[in-house]
Design a protein around this motif. Sequence first.
Motif, PDB file in Angstrom:
ATOM      1  N   LEU A 206      43.755  56.049  99.869  1.00 36.40           N
ATOM      2  CA  LEU A 206      43.480  54.529  99.527  1.00 36.40           C
ATOM      3  C   LEU A 206      41.981  54.567  99.106  1.00 36.40           C
ATOM      4  N   SER A 207      41.232  55.779  99.091  1.00 38.02           N
ATOM      5  CA  SER A 207      39.928  55.917  98.900  1.00 38.02           C
ATOM      6  C   SER A 207      39.064  54.819 100.002  1.00 38.02           C
ATOM      7  N   ARG A 208      39.292  55.157 101.193  1.00 31.46           N
ATOM      8  CA  ARG A 208      38.740  54.383 102.300  1.00 31.46           C
ATOM      9  C   ARG A 208      38.114  55.318 103.332  1.00 31.46           C
ATOM     10  N   ALA A 209      37.416  54.915 104.340  1.00 27.21           N
ATOM     11  CA  ALA A 209      36.868  55.678 105.305  1.00 27.21           C
ATOM     12  C   ALA A 209      37.922  55.701 106.290  1.00 27.21           C
TER      13      ALA A 209
ATOM     14  N   GLY B 180      55.127  56.503 112.610  1.00 23.98           N
ATOM     15  CA  GLY B 180      54.396  55.287 113.071  1.00 23.98           C
ATOM     16  C   GLY B 180      53.976  54.341 111.906  1.00 23.98           C
ATOM     17  N   MET B 181      52.953  53.677 112.182  1.00 28.71           N
ATOM     18  CA  MET B 181      52.348  52.681 111.098  1.00 28.71           C
ATOM     19  C   MET B 181      51.073  52.684 111.256  1.00 28.71           C
ATOM     20  N   LEU B 182      50.465  52.573 110.436  1.00 32.79           N
ATOM     21  CA  LEU B 182      48.840  52.388 110.190  1.00 32.79           C
ATOM     22  C   LEU B 182      48.845  50.974 109.474  1.00 32.79           C
ATOM     23  N   GLU B 183      47.699  50.108 109.637  1.00 37.13           N
ATOM     24  CA  GLU B 183      47.355  49.018 109.022  1.00 37.13           C
ATOM     25  C   GLU B 183      45.728  48.903 108.600  1.00 37.13           C
ATOM     26  N   TRP B 184      45.576  48.142 107.653  1.00 40.85           N
ATOM     27  CA  TRP B 184      44.046  48.042 107.424  1.00 40.85           C
ATOM     28  C   TRP B 184      43.790  46.752 106.687  1.00 40.85           C
ATOM     29  N   SER B 185      42.743  46.337 106.786  1.00 41.91           N
ATOM     30  CA  SER B 185      42.312  44.996 106.163  1.00 41.91           C
ATOM     31  C   SER B 185      42.137  45.229 104.854  1.00 41.91           C
ATOM     32  N   ALA B 186      42.488  43.980 104.091  1.00 41.92           N
ATOM     33  CA  ALA B 186      42.091  43.984 102.789  1.00 41.92           C
ATOM     34  C   ALA B 186      40.781  43.823 101.914  1.00 41.92           C
TER      35      ALA B 186
END
Length: 101
Positions: free
Chosen positions: A44-47, A93-99
């Motif tokens: 995702l090119s995120r930390a 499992g599942m991961l989530e992130w904010s837009a």
Amino acid sequence: MAEAVKTWSLPPDHPVFRGHFPGNPLVPGVMLLEWVLDEVAHALSRAPSTLRIREAKFFTPLAPAQLAELSCEMGERRCTFSIRHATAPIARGMLEWSAHE
């Protein structure tokens, strides 16, 4: 996004096995989750710190040097994952992130 598949293993001489557990070494679940976070964050090119573990379930322990296979189904703001060794389910499992991050 399409499903992504990665592989990983931890060598038997890794220092974590001295304490987890002497005589019956197992890959700590936290190391598996860290691997998942790192792989998804990279995709995702995120930390990794911007991702949240929504759920994680462990089924079968992973031994040193066993090859783990990570499958991720990426969505717009969440990702489901599963980890297997050969045909044995290790975790899912599942991961989530904010837009907005």
